[in-house]
Design a protein around this motif. Structure first.
Motif, mmCIF file in Angstrom:
data_model
loop_
_atom_site.group_PDB
_atom_site.id
_atom_site.type_symbol
_atom_site.label_atom_id
_atom_site.label_comp_id
_atom_site.label_asym_id
_atom_site.label_seq_id
_atom_site.Cartn_x
_atom_site.Cartn_y
_atom_site.Cartn_z
ATOM 1 N N ILE A 25 0.841 -1.194 0.000
ATOM 2 C CA ILE A 25 0.000 0.000 0.000
ATOM 3 C C ILE A 25 0.880 1.249 0.000
ATOM 4 C CG2 ILE A 25 -1.836 1.271 1.154
ATOM 5 C CD1 ILE A 25 -2.768 -1.456 0.369
ATOM 6 N N ILE A 26 0.676 2.109 -0.996
ATOM 7 C CA ILE A 26 1.468 3.329 -1.136
ATOM 8 C C ILE A 26 0.528 4.513 -1.300
ATOM 9 C CG2 ILE A 26 3.201 4.528 -2.549
ATOM 10 C CD1 ILE A 26 3.851 1.600 -3.604
ATOM 11 N N THR A 27 0.824 5.619 -0.653
ATOM 12 C CA THR A 27 0.091 6.849 -0.931
ATOM 13 C C THR A 27 1.011 7.812 -1.667
ATOM 14 O OG1 THR A 27 0.694 7.796 1.237
ATOM 15 C CG2 THR A 27 -1.413 6.687 1.087
ATOM 16 N N ILE A 153 -2.361 8.779 4.618
ATOM 17 C CA ILE A 153 -0.905 8.710 4.775
ATOM 18 C C ILE A 153 -0.541 7.920 6.025
ATOM 19 C CG2 ILE A 153 1.184 10.068 5.194
ATOM 20 C CD1 ILE A 153 -0.077 12.291 3.506
ATOM 21 N N LEU A 154 -1.249 8.177 7.107
ATOM 22 C CA LEU A 154 -0.942 7.515 8.378
ATOM 23 C C LEU A 154 -1.247 6.018 8.330
ATOM 24 C CD1 LEU A 154 -2.330 10.252 10.794
ATOM 25 C CD2 LEU A 154 0.070 9.551 10.602
ATOM 26 N N ALA A 155 -2.173 5.609 7.467
ATOM 27 C CA ALA A 155 -2.550 4.201 7.399
ATOM 28 C C ALA A 155 -1.683 3.400 6.430
ATOM 29 C CB ALA A 155 -4.020 4.071 6.997
ATOM 30 N N ALA A 156 -1.070 4.071 5.445
ATOM 31 C CA ALA A 156 -0.323 3.374 4.397
ATOM 32 C C ALA A 156 1.064 2.961 4.867
ATOM 33 C CB ALA A 156 -0.204 4.255 3.162
ATOM 34 N N GLU A 157 1.710 2.096 4.072
ATOM 35 C CA GLU A 157 3.051 1.617 4.402
ATOM 36 C C GLU A 157 4.116 2.684 4.161
ATOM 37 O OE1 GLU A 157 4.014 -2.729 3.412
ATOM 38 O OE2 GLU A 157 2.445 -2.184 1.989
ATOM 39 N N MET A 179 3.976 17.609 9.572
ATOM 40 C CA MET A 179 2.738 17.290 10.278
ATOM 41 C C MET A 179 2.573 15.786 10.457
ATOM 42 S SD MET A 179 -1.102 18.417 10.404
ATOM 43 C CE MET A 179 -0.708 20.041 10.435
ATOM 44 N N VAL A 180 2.804 15.025 9.396
ATOM 45 C CA VAL A 180 2.651 13.564 9.488
ATOM 46 C C VAL A 180 3.674 12.979 10.456
ATOM 47 C CG1 VAL A 180 2.821 11.399 8.211
ATOM 48 C CG2 VAL A 180 1.658 13.361 7.181
ATOM 49 N N HIS A 181 4.907 13.462 10.390
ATOM 50 C CA HIS A 181 5.960 12.959 11.275
ATOM 51 C C HIS A 181 5.629 13.230 12.738
ATOM 52 C CE1 HIS A 181 9.950 11.613 12.359
ATOM 53 N NE2 HIS A 181 10.154 12.728 13.028
ATOM 54 N N ALA A 182 4.978 14.353 13.014
ATOM 55 C CA ALA A 182 4.582 14.675 14.388
ATOM 56 C C ALA A 182 3.536 13.698 14.908
ATOM 57 C CB ALA A 182 4.045 16.102 14.459
ATOM 58 N N MET A 183 2.745 13.146 14.003
ATOM 59 C CA MET A 183 1.680 12.223 14.394
ATOM 60 C C MET A 183 2.164 10.777 14.438
ATOM 61 S SD MET A 183 -1.367 13.979 12.136
ATOM 62 C CE MET A 183 -2.738 13.122 12.865
ATOM 63 N N ASP A 184 3.142 10.453 13.589
ATOM 64 C CA ASP A 184 3.681 9.090 13.552
ATOM 65 C C ASP A 184 5.113 9.139 13.024
ATOM 66 O OD1 ASP A 184 4.351 6.427 13.128
ATOM 67 O OD2 ASP A 184 2.388 5.875 12.345
ATOM 68 N N HIS A 185 6.079 8.866 13.885
ATOM 69 C CA HIS A 185 7.502 8.936 13.517
ATOM 70 C C HIS A 185 7.934 7.818 12.568
ATOM 71 C CE1 HIS A 185 7.754 12.153 16.248
ATOM 72 N NE2 HIS A 185 8.954 11.939 16.751
ATOM 73 N N ASP A 186 7.087 6.797 12.409
ATOM 74 C CA ASP A 186 7.513 5.626 11.647
ATOM 75 C C ASP A 186 7.074 5.639 10.181
ATOM 76 O OD1 ASP A 186 8.772 4.473 13.857
ATOM 77 O OD2 ASP A 186 6.885 3.607 14.569
ATOM 78 N N ILE A 187 6.370 6.685 9.754
ATOM 79 C CA ILE A 187 5.929 6.747 8.361
ATOM 80 C C ILE A 187 7.119 7.060 7.459
ATOM 81 C CG2 ILE A 187 4.446 7.927 6.684
ATOM 82 C CD1 ILE A 187 2.870 6.296 8.661
ATOM 83 N N PRO A 188 7.476 6.166 6.528
ATOM 84 C CA PRO A 188 8.595 6.451 5.625
ATOM 85 C C PRO A 188 8.148 7.291 4.424
ATOM 86 C CG PRO A 188 7.849 4.198 5.316
ATOM 87 C CD PRO A 188 6.981 4.789 6.390
ATOM 88 N N ASP A 220 15.389 11.224 7.867
ATOM 89 C CA ASP A 220 16.028 11.040 6.566
ATOM 90 C C ASP A 220 14.955 10.824 5.507
ATOM 91 O OD1 ASP A 220 18.793 11.161 7.300
ATOM 92 O OD2 ASP A 220 18.553 9.187 8.227
ATOM 93 N N ILE A 221 14.992 11.635 4.466
ATOM 94 C CA ILE A 221 14.021 11.507 3.374
ATOM 95 C C ILE A 221 14.773 11.216 2.083
ATOM 96 C CG2 ILE A 221 12.152 12.603 2.076
ATOM 97 C CD1 ILE A 221 11.639 14.382 4.444
ATOM 98 N N PRO A 222 14.801 9.974 1.657
ATOM 99 C CA PRO A 222 15.492 9.640 0.410
ATOM 100 C C PRO A 222 14.751 10.201 -0.798
ATOM 101 C CG PRO A 222 14.368 7.722 1.279
ATOM 102 C CD PRO A 222 14.224 8.787 2.309
ATOM 103 N N THR A 223 15.507 10.544 -1.817
ATOM 104 C CA THR A 223 14.923 11.047 -3.058
ATOM 105 C C THR A 223 14.735 9.888 -4.025
ATOM 106 O OG1 THR A 223 16.013 13.189 -2.764
ATOM 107 C CG2 THR A 223 15.216 12.657 -4.973
#
Length: 290
Positions: A25-27, A153-157, A179-188, A220-223
């Motif tokens: 699952i990808i957003t 976003i928070l639900a996807a892999e 914003m997403v990182h503040a809600m869940d640190h594990d979202i890549p 870290d945000i890979p391109t």
């Protein structure tokens, strides 16, 4: 005797149509509209499909659902018909160019956030049937910081963030990541820079976001890659044909093909993908329930 022969044919057919081991699952999202997010999603999905993977695009843009328009199609059914129990999940899946499967959003996602707990469970049962039948489900979410986009976003892999070199686009892309990182640190996250003049501009744009994210979020945000500002893209949009089909040798099409290769080369381990649809739905239902 005929009944027995038919049952035997059905058994063979079911055996040959065994589901895949996992569905990923990808957003795909962006900090603001107008950056080419949906066009990227569509052509990226087509590129994955050409490499032998089965892909389903789920148009989850509440305000501007337009995946079908980019393909020159009018979707007969959409999510609304599923939520109203007028159609099953299999009946609302449409087939686009090169056999790409997609589900049109229509007004359905506005109804989704107002469902009762029982209706949400019914929705989960329907969508859960997709597990194993495609390799990838790609959700094309709305642009910006809407609560609906955040839930997907928070639900996807993982999430692919599309931006352009424009300063407002860069700022807004970072804002949604923050914003997403503040809600869940594990979202890549992975970053795609669209409409670049050259690779140097793409690298500089990605570096700006990566440096700020590293400094202030320790993230870290890979391109994933860059897509050229190619006039053939707008020509294809006017023709309502995906640009990787209309102009397969153009600069933007070649970039999408490279992006797909890089994406596939850096996949999550298979064990982390098992039960992806179920996991996504469980998270989504928790986020949607009142």
């Amino acid at each position: 005797m005929n009944d027995q022969a038919q049952r035997l044919r059905n058994l063979i057919s079911n055996r040959d149509a065994q589901p895949l081991k996992s569905t990923r699952i990808i957003t795909v999202t962006s900090g603001k509209g107008g950056v080419g997010k949906s066009n990227f999603t569509l052509n990226f999905a087509l590129a994955l499909q050409r490499k032998g993977f089965k892909v389903l695009v789920f148009d989850a843009d509440i305000g501007l659902a337009n995946i079908d328009v980019l393909m020159g199609m009018t979707a007969k059914y959409n999510l609304y018909h599923l939520l109203k129990k007028e159609k099953t999940i299999w009946e609302i899946i449409q087939t686009g160019p090169e056999g790409l499967q997609f589900i049109a959003g229509g007004s359905g996602f506005q109804d989704l956030i107002r469902l009762t707990e029982e209706q949400l469970d019914d929705f989960a049962d329907q969508v859960g049937q997709l597990n194993g039948h495609v390799d990838y489900i790609i959700f094309d979410t709305g642009a910006g910081l809407s609560k609906e986009t955040l839930k997907f976003i928070l639900a996807a892999e993982e999430t692919i963030v599309v931006t352009t070199p424009e300063p407002t686009s860069i700022t807004d892309a970072y804002a949604i990541i923050k914003m997403v990182h503040a809600m869940d640190h594990d979202i890549p996250f992975r970053l795609v820079v669209n409409r670049v003049a050259d690779r140097r501009e793409g690298w500089q744009t990605a570096e700006k976001i990566s440096m700020v994210a590293k400094r202030f979020l320790q993230l870290d945000i890979p391109t994933l890659g860059y897509v050229a500002d190619d006039r053939n893209v707008s020509k294809a949009v006017k023709r309502q044909i995906p640009f990787t089909i209309a102009y397969p040798s153009c600069e933007a099409s070649r970039a999408i093909d490279e992006l797909a290769d890089d994406f596939l080369a850096k996949q999550l381990p298979a064990e982390a993908q098992s039960g992806a649809v179920k996991g996504f739905l469980n998270k989504m239902i928790k986020l949607l329930k009142p």
